[in-house]
Write a protein that holds these residues in place. Structure first.
Motif, short mmCIF file in Angstrom:
data_model
loop_
_atom_site.label_atom_id
_atom_site.label_comp_id
_atom_site.label_asym_id
_atom_site.label_seq_id
_atom_site.Cartn_x
_atom_site.Cartn_y
_atom_site.Cartn_z
N ASP A 155 -2.04 4.10 7.65
CA ASP A 155 -3.40 4.64 7.77
C ASP A 155 -4.07 4.91 6.43
N GLY A 156 -3.30 4.85 5.37
CA GLY A 156 -3.90 5.15 4.07
C GLY A 156 -3.00 4.67 2.95
N LEU A 157 -3.62 4.38 1.80
CA LEU A 157 -2.86 3.90 0.65
C LEU A 157 -3.40 4.59 -0.60
N ARG A 213 -9.00 1.12 7.47
CA ARG A 213 -8.32 2.26 6.87
C ARG A 213 -8.65 2.30 5.38
N PRO A 214 -8.77 3.50 4.81
CA PRO A 214 -9.17 3.61 3.41
C PRO A 214 -8.00 3.45 2.43
N PHE A 215 -8.33 3.02 1.24
CA PHE A 215 -7.34 2.99 0.16
C PHE A 215 -8.03 3.43 -1.12
N VAL A 216 -7.24 3.94 -2.05
CA VAL A 216 -7.80 4.37 -3.33
C VAL A 216 -6.78 4.10 -4.42
N VAL A 217 -7.27 3.55 -5.52
CA VAL A 217 -6.42 3.21 -6.66
C VAL A 217 -6.93 3.92 -7.88
N THR A 221 -10.19 -1.25 4.49
CA THR A 221 -9.71 -2.56 4.95
C THR A 221 -10.48 -2.97 6.20
N VAL A 222 -10.60 -4.28 6.41
CA VAL A 222 -11.15 -4.80 7.67
C VAL A 222 -10.26 -5.95 8.14
#
Lengths: 471, 293
Positions: A356-358, A381-385, A444-445
């Motif tokens: 669900d998340g990164l 689902r969201p991700f952040v770097v 993401t899609v």
């Protein structure tokens, strides 16, 4: 709102607790251990006396590094007598002679056991210019001296806010210079919340992992993707989480990512009797460790064998040695079995590719990390770097645009400014942080359609055609 | 679907966020048989949405397509109907961290406004925490309560329609954190103190003007709050661009042979540019700790 002892139990400091020591803007995380010396701000202190007191209590350091609860100041701000004040600084000359007390005098006062407050009073009385300073300047002087001579420490319960401030202030290098407000952005941009399944890849001493765990409150699962021989979690310890929080924490070595993605990672035990196979797994897992450690198993055993040969005559010793060897081997088997079990548990969580998340914050190049780990996320689902540098995130952005599968891509950083707020003297602080690192965030899609990766509404306009071509 | 729990498939009654393109999103309440018009054509809920996976591409009637996203407080913040000025994710992030919010926290908030911050608080304090939110504007209070129901977070929140400066938060001694976004926060500091737990807690006040900050900080100190600190945080967006930089032609270098290759007329680089304009001020955030009383 009953005020009985039981109500307070959870707010009392206990032996073995992880706490944070605070003086002014200085923080230090320690574990309460009886009769153990702790260095705080170049002073040896013992924390024995704080046990049983409430969190957020301020203690005074008395002789021998012993802590005593600080008595409530009757009137903390105005306890320093100020009689007269000047109107401006036209008559104040910085000749270094205004303070009549010398360094040694002050040391003597300290040795006599004078409290910080009393020392400050002495300093004021022996300053020839203090009474000519403006009221504002006098306040500032007292505040500055208080900071220097007040010998107190406050014991706090660790939180993400306090530990992020502490790491940023004390050891920014250990957390890749991740500023606390940037960490705050990461936790919201990745929509970290209870009950979700979050992947974390970090080399920030465990601060990011701990912060994610705090926000999940023990609900859901966190999979720490770690480089090298084992996960680093010093920062997680500092949070002092209750034991059940650790049940949601899983670990997965990144050296198995390719195998995992290819579906060729084998975590089953084919033949429990065949030890070699366990060792194979172990050797593989320790690939990224330094040479010396990598071969940990074999030299030990070799030396044992040599010893055994020498002592061949002494049956008794030989037997004991063998027994010890057997115990050791048994321990190793248990350890390996544990490791295999953990790997299998983490692999099972990753297998569905429905995280669900990164959250990524590391000293590694973020591009391969992001492109590899993003495959484990569900769509939408969201991700952040995080990266300390902007350029690698530009590369991540470009690659993600090329391959598709993400929307809402944003490369950002935050600007943080602190203020002094005082009557008639409100202004930004003179110093501010120059930068807190950069973030790339997105969502993401699904990529089921076989349409070209380029979206019909390209976010990046094509570069203007060059006029030079006419030449 | 819930704002505090992900699901995989879109169901009747869900609120989804339709992603139309960069910086363009709209919330859609999914209803069997309903249609929603977008600039790419109509979306038919029964056939295009219900049963689809979140994150899927949906082709609209005019042939264009959009992406249908699972709602999050962050997507809600950029798509919600504005009834007031709202708080954005950058400020919300630092408020959440500095108020030490986590699952189980009890929070008091006023005013509720359009509910941008409220949704973020609810996400963080779920499943065991609670939000007491106070809004003095009756229609706004009703509207936001309705949204909480639609977003399936109403079990985590109590909306009160009253004036926090006069009547407080309606609860005493229960809050771990208090957030104030009202015109005269100094008038509510006493109520904030009363709402916080006996053993202490955190407070944040958001004000656009420095005069408000000045008065609020004074009131905080007068009421015995500690660790008072004021910050301002701004988001800087970096737009990734490929730019082409022309190279000057200084003519052939003396001594260079006839066969010297002409240098290219320009080079292309990947870089970032700042937007021409950006929000340069939202508000000052003043934080404080209530000590044990």
């Amino acid at each position: 709102m009953a005020d009985n002892e039981d109500d307070d139990y959870q707010y009392r400091i206990k032996d073995g607790d992880y706490v944070v020591l605070k003086r002014g803007e200085i923080y230090k995380a320690v574990q309460i251990q009886l009769r153990k010396k702790v260095i705080f701000e170049k002073q040896w202190i013992f924390l024995d006396n704080v046990v049983g007191h409430l969190y957020s209590t301020t203690f005074e350091i008395v002789s021998g590094g012993v802590l005593q609860p600080k008595k409530e100041d009757k009137d903390s701000e105005s306890s320093t007598d100020v009689k007269a004040a000047g109107t401006d600084n036209r008559n104040i000359v910085d000749d270094g002679k205004s303070q009549k007390l010398t360094r040694d005098d002050i040391e003597t006062l300290k040795e006599q056991g004078l409290k910080g407050q009393e020392i400050i009073q002495q300093l004021i009385e022996n300053s020839s210019t203090f009474s000519n300073k403006t009221g504002y300047a006098q306040d500032k002087y007292i505040k500055k001296k208080k900071k220097k001579y007040e010998n107190t420490v406050t014991i706090l319960k660790p939180t993400c806010r306090i530990l992020a401030l502490m790491y940023h202030g004390r050891e920014p290098g250990k957390i890749c210079h991740l500023r606390y407000d940037t960490l705050a952005q990461m936790l919201t941009l990745a929509n970290i919340h209870a009950g979700s399944k979050v992947l974390v890849f970090e080399t920030c001493a465990g601060l990011v992992l701990g912060s994610v765990m705090e926000r999940m409150g023990g609900y859901g699962s966190v999979i720490q993707m770690y480089p090298g021989g084992g996960p680093v979690r010093a920062g997680v310890e500092c949070f002092g989480f209750p034991a059940h929080f650790h049940n949601m924490l899983h670990e997965f070595p990144i050296c198995h990512i390719n195998a995992m993605l290819a579906g060729s990672l084998d975590t089953t035990v084919k033949d429990p009797a065949a030890d070699e196979k366990h060792f194979d797994v172990a050797a593989e897992e320790e690939q990224n460790q330094p040479e010396a450690e990598q071969q940990q198993g074999s030299p030990e055993e070799q030396s044992m064998e040599i010893n055994a040969a020498e002592d061949a005559g002494q049956d008794q010793e030989k037997l004991e040695k063998e027994k010890r060897k057997e115990v050791k081997a048994q321990e190793k088997r248990v350890k390996l079995e544990e490791k295999r079990r953990k790997l299998a548990a983490a692999a099972a969580l990753l297998e569905g590719r429905n995280a669900d998340g990164l959250v990524i914050a590391s000293r590694f190049h973020p591009c391969p990390v992001l492109l590899g780990l993003i495959k484990f996320l569900s769509p939408s689902r969201p991700f952040v770097v995080y990266s300390q540098y902007k350029e690698p995130l530009i590369e991540c952005y470009t690659k993600l645009k090329e391959q598709g599968g993400t929307v809402n891509l944003r490369l950002t950083d935050t600007w943080l400014r602190h203020y002094q707020v005082l009557p008639n003297r409100t202004h930004p602080l003179l110093l501010m942080s120059g930068g807190g690192g950069y973030l790339l965030s997105g969502t993401t899609v699904a990529t089921d359609h076989s349409k070209p990766a380029g979206s019909p509404r390209a976010e990046e306009p094509a570069p203007k055609r060059q006029k030079t071509e006419k030449l | 679907m819930s704002f505090v729990e992900y699901s995989d498939l879109i169901q009747d009654g869900d609120v989804v966020i339709v992603y139309l393109g960069h910086n363009s999103v709209m919330p859609v309440k999914v209803q069997h048989g309903a249609q929603t018009q977008t600039r790419y054509g109509a979306i038919r809920h029964s056939s295009d949405l219900i049963g689809q996976r979140y994150g899927s591409k949906v082709t609209c009637s005019k042939g264009g397509w959009v992406q249908v996203m699972h709602p999050t407080p962050e997507l809600w913040t950029v798509s919600l109907p504005h009834r007031t000025q709202i708080l954005y994710t950058t400020d919300i992030s630092i408020i959440t961290m500095m108020l030490e919010l986590k699952p189980g926290s009890v929070v008091c908030e006023s005013g509720t406004g359009s509910g941008s911050l409220s949704h973020a608080i609810l996400r963080t304090v779920a499943p065991t925490g609670h939000l007491h939110t106070v809004e003095f504007h009756e229609q706004r209070a009703q509207k936001v309560a309705e949204e909480f129901r639609e977003h399936r977070v109403d079990h985590l929140v109590t909306v009160r329609n009253q004036d926090v400066c006069k009547d407080g938060f309606g609860v005493k001694g229960v809050a771990d954190a208090v957030f104030l976004d009202i015109p005269s926060p100094w008038e509510a500091v006493g109520h904030a103190m009363a709402a916080l737990k006996k053993h202490g807690g955190r407070l944040c006040s958001f004000s656009p003007c420095i005069e408000q900050v000045q008065r609020t900080c004074e009131a905080l100190a007068d009421h015995g709050f500690q660790e008072i600190s004021t910050v301002e945080v701004l988001l800087r967006v970096h737009d990734v661009r490929t730019v082409s930089l022309p190279l000057p032609d200084f003519g052939p270098e003396p001594g260079a042979g006839e066969e010297a290759v002409p240098s290219p007329a320009s080079v292309s680089i990947k870089t970032t540019t700042p937007p021409r304009e950006m929000p340069g001020h939202t508000g000052y955030l003043s934080f404080a700790t209530k000590p044990r009383t």
